[in-house]
Design a protein around this motif. Structure first.
Motif: not given
Length: 344
Positions: A34-41, A57-71
């Motif tokens: 479904g593509g990358t999803i942008d989320v701001t936390i 979670a960001q340091q481990l790369g899990y957001y990216e692996e789950e298809g998330l672009n987290v700020t």
């Protein structure tokens, strides 16, 4: 007939392949269908260990692996993160669950969807520089007390402790915001406050620098939670958002919950030092060994699975009802303030 069978088989394969690819085998390991999803936390004090899984979670790369672009946006305290959520500048808050109850009492629907801490990890400590004889909660009358930010969970915790001892939180103490990390330590060591509600690593750093530090209440352990709240569990830091956002963005919520669940599992499988090494060096406050020690103190607090257990929200509501009249008078369904839909 043979040609027809081949055509049917080819058609079925063409239909099924995209579906199978999207399912990703059900391993929970980072499908980004479904593509990358942008989320701001918004985080209510990012360097505080109570919010460690959000950054880890960001340091481990899990957001990216789950298809998330987290700020991640850092705020002085949970109240400021809540303001950002209500104002629309962040999508999700990494904050304390009690804010969902507080806002439900005002008719605002917020919902937690993954639980990071099962104990609040709040420490009520006395400033080593105060000239007031403070040996128990009742002695805080007339004192200046520091919290991360007015209206934050640290402030609500203070109100609860005072109310439990018959003091009026609005009249019997003066409250100022001092943050949760370096600024909180500075306020305590300079005598700007007589006492403060701290979290780790600040609590451990201050205790190490002042071995005779007086601690009035410590909710980093099951025993401390029992003493403070009379319950075995008290959900603290969670990811929460507006119920409307979760309804409109279930895939984003699911991916976030999965990334945090994976992070919590990773925490259980690694040592405090290994965890510290993954975190940004600026979080160490120039003292990595004390930071490791602080993580060690908080290890029992982390949820093993991200699930909210039903007795926890009830305990939170009872505590808030003691210190907040608006919660005490309001009638709302606790089941509407959290969901385990994305972590089961």
């Amino acid at each position: 007939m043979r040609k027809n069978r081949r055509r049917i088989a080819a058609f079925a394969l063409a239909v099924l392949l995209p579906v199978l690819a999207a399912c990703g085998g059900g391993s929970g390991g980072g499908s980004s269908a479904g593509g990358t999803i942008d989320v701001t936390i918004g985080v209510g004090g990012q360097a505080s260990i109570v919010y460690l899984p959000t950054t880890l979670a960001q340091q481990l790369g899990y957001y990216e692996e789950e298809g998330l672009n987290v700020t991640l946006q850092d705020f002085q305290g949970g109240a400021k993160s809540l303001e950002a959520l209500m104002g629309g500048s962040v999508d999700v808050v990494s904050g304390y669950y009690d804010h969902t109850n507080q806002m439900a009492a005002k008719g605002q629907k917020l919902k937690s969807f993954v639980t990071m801490l099962r104990y609040p990890g709040l420490v009520m400590a006395v400033s080593p520089e105060t000239d007031k004889p403070i040996g128990k909660i009742e002695d805080l009358k007339g004192a200046v007390v520091g919290v991360s930010a007015p209206g934050s969970s640290t402030h609500l915790f203070l109100n609860y402790l005072l109310s439990k001892k018959g003091l009026d939180p609005r009249k019997d103490v003066s409250v100022i915001g001092i943050g949760l990390t370096g600024t909180a330590i500075a306020a305590m060591e300079k005598g700007e406050v007589d006492a403060a509600v701290l979290t780790d690593p600040a609590a451990t750093q201050l205790a190490k620098r002042h071995p005779d530090l007086k601690i009035l209440m410590d909710t980093r352990t099951a025993e401390g939670v029992k003493q403070a709240f009379g319950t075995e569990t008290y959900p603290a830091s969670v990811l929460y958002s507006k119920a409307e956002w979760i309804e409109q963005n279930p895939e984003a919520a699911r991916r976030l919950a999965r990334a945090i669940q994976r992070t919590l599992k990773w925490i259980q499988q690694h040592s405090p030092r290994e965890i510290a090494e993954k975190m940004p060096s600026r979080f160490h406050g120039g003292d990595e060994s004390t930071y490791v020690e602080a993580i060690d103190h908080t290890m029992p607090m982390f949820s093993p699975d991200g699930v909210m257990h039903p007795e926890g929200p009830q305990a939170v509501k009872e505590v808030l009802s003691l210190s907040l009249e608006e919660v005490r008078r309001a009638k709302f369904d606790l089941k509407e303030t959290y969901t385990n839909e994305f972590v089961q």
